[in-house]
Design a protein around this motif. Structure first.
Motif, short mmCIF file in Angstrom:
data_model
loop_
_atom_site.label_atom_id
_atom_site.label_comp_id
_atom_site.label_asym_id
_atom_site.label_seq_id
_atom_site.Cartn_x
_atom_site.Cartn_y
_atom_site.Cartn_z
N SER A 1 0.71 -0.99 -0.05
CA SER A 1 -0.05 -0.01 0.13
C SER A 1 0.83 1.24 0.06
O SER A 1 0.54 2.36 -0.48
CB SER A 1 -1.00 0.08 1.25
OG SER A 1 -1.73 -0.95 1.06
N ASN B 1 1.84 3.59 -3.10
CA ASN B 1 1.04 4.55 -3.79
C ASN B 1 1.54 5.76 -3.68
O ASN B 1 2.31 6.37 -2.91
CB ASN B 1 -0.29 4.86 -2.90
CG ASN B 1 -1.23 5.81 -3.38
OD1 ASN B 1 -1.58 5.52 -4.51
ND2 ASN B 1 -1.67 6.76 -2.90
N SER C 1 -6.49 -3.63 -6.88
CA SER C 1 -6.54 -2.63 -5.81
C SER C 1 -7.43 -1.54 -5.95
O SER C 1 -8.00 -0.71 -5.36
CB SER C 1 -5.22 -2.03 -5.40
OG SER C 1 -4.87 -0.97 -6.42
N VAL D 1 -4.03 1.55 -5.09
CA VAL D 1 -2.52 1.78 -5.04
C VAL D 1 -2.16 2.14 -6.36
O VAL D 1 -2.43 1.41 -7.50
CB VAL D 1 -1.95 0.34 -4.59
CG1 VAL D 1 -0.28 0.66 -4.56
CG2 VAL D 1 -2.08 -0.12 -3.30
N ARG E 1 -2.54 -6.57 0.98
CA ARG E 1 -3.99 -6.34 0.40
C ARG E 1 -4.53 -7.63 -0.18
O ARG E 1 -5.00 -7.81 -1.28
CB ARG E 1 -3.62 -5.42 -1.17
CG ARG E 1 -3.11 -4.28 -0.56
CD ARG E 1 -4.01 -3.09 0.44
NE ARG E 1 -5.32 -2.88 -0.34
CZ ARG E 1 -5.12 -1.78 -1.12
NH1 ARG E 1 -4.20 -0.74 -0.90
NH2 ARG E 1 -6.22 -1.41 -1.58
#
Length: 313
Positions: free
Chosen positions: A121, A124, A145, A152, A208
């Motif tokens: 994550s 990003n 995602s 992301v 994730r």
């Protein structure tokens, strides 16, 4: 079937031309990687299959070699076909790709020197460097995602596959601070990862799982989680793995020469004696991944039509 000088020419890196009639060619990868070692091991234990290696830049080129009919078979990751079908819209092309043998699970390796990048994550807004089959898996991870409340979205993803030595180019860019993290994929431990000698380098965890659990092995897919660690990198990390398979370029008719070749290899590679030879030599005469080799497990991609083990889809 004798290996002529013309056939030997297929071994030149990147020189895969049209598939020559009667040749059982398998698209592998660069250098002496896992795919190349796998073919060498199969040639040793199943010489009657008469398989011929065709070098490539890795899994993405392997899939293209199969789709273009340049080879009989190719080493690919199951999520490549899923991505080609569901992200790129190439349904008709990948429909003909079928499983000959499932091999092992490749682990996604995400590595950074930035202490603020601990999880997937955290990528990003960052610049990511990739090479080989990791490009496909990362693309799936990012696409999945997008369905979450916190997508992301990297600032940039740099693919180094066009470089003469993709891994070196990726590592050089990372060392120079041009990318915030690098992403590779392979059977752990990966040799080039073991050679990283940077005090602040650490593995980045995949956080994730909910994004991709519909593609998990438990749900008939190909992903699972695994913890990896390296003595030269800080800490361990839970990461995503994907099943690697040997796939056919087409699903030829039952009486086709290609089907006979594929059946011969399949019969040899599923013998108890062959499996025992490979497993007993894993880590010595043969690549370590053979210790986990289980050819009758569900490959998470449809079987070649004229193999289809009992009870398998």
């Amino acid at each position: 079937m004798k290996k002529t000088a013309l056939v030997a020419g297929l071994l030149i890196f990147g020189a895969a031309a049209a598939q020559a009639e009667g040749d059982f060619t398998i698209s592998t990868g660069p250098g002496s990687g896992v795919y190349t070692q796998a073919v060498a091991n199969m040639q040793e234990v199943c010489p009657d299959a008469e398989i011929i290696e065709v070098k490539s830049s890795g899994a993405p080129e392997n899939l293209e070699n199969c789709l273009l009919g340049k080879v009989t078979a190719c080493f690919v990751n199951a999520d490549q076909m899923w991505g080609a079908k569901n992200i790129e819209g190439r349904d008709a092309e990948v429909e003909n790709i079928k499983t000959i043998l499932p091999f092992y699970d490749n682990a996604i390796h995400m590595i950074s020197r930035n202490p603020a990048i601990v999880n997937f994550s955290d990528l990003n807004g960052k610049v990511i460097g990739i090479s080989g089959g990791a490009a496909v898996t990362l693309r799936v991870m990012l696409a999945k995602s997008e369905r979450s409340s916190a997508p992301v979205r990297p600032t940039k993803v740099v693919n180094f596959d066009r470089e003469k030595d993709p891994q070196k180019a990726m590592l050089d860019a990372w060392n120079a601070g041009k990318v915030d993290a690098i992403v590779g994929i392979g059977y752990a431990p990966i040799p080039w990862v073991e050679k990283i000698n940077l005090q602040d380098a650490h593995l980045v965890a995949y956080d994730r799982w909910n994004d991709v659990k519909d593609l998990s092995i438990q749900n008939g897919g190909f992903y699972r989680m695994k913890t990896i660690g390296y003595k030269n990198l800080e800490g361990n990390a839970s990461t995503l793995t994907v099943r690697t398979i040997l796939a056919s370029a087409r699903n030829w008719p039952a009486n086709a020469p290609e089907t006979k070749q594929i059946q011969k290899l399949f019969a040899c590679m599923t013998k108890d004696s062959t499996r025992q030879t490979l497993k007993s030599g894993a880590g010595r005469n043969f690549h370590p991944f053979w210790i986990t080799y289980s050819p009758m497990t569900d490959p998470a991609w449809p079987w070649y039509g004229n193999l289809k083990p009992a009870g398998k889809k």
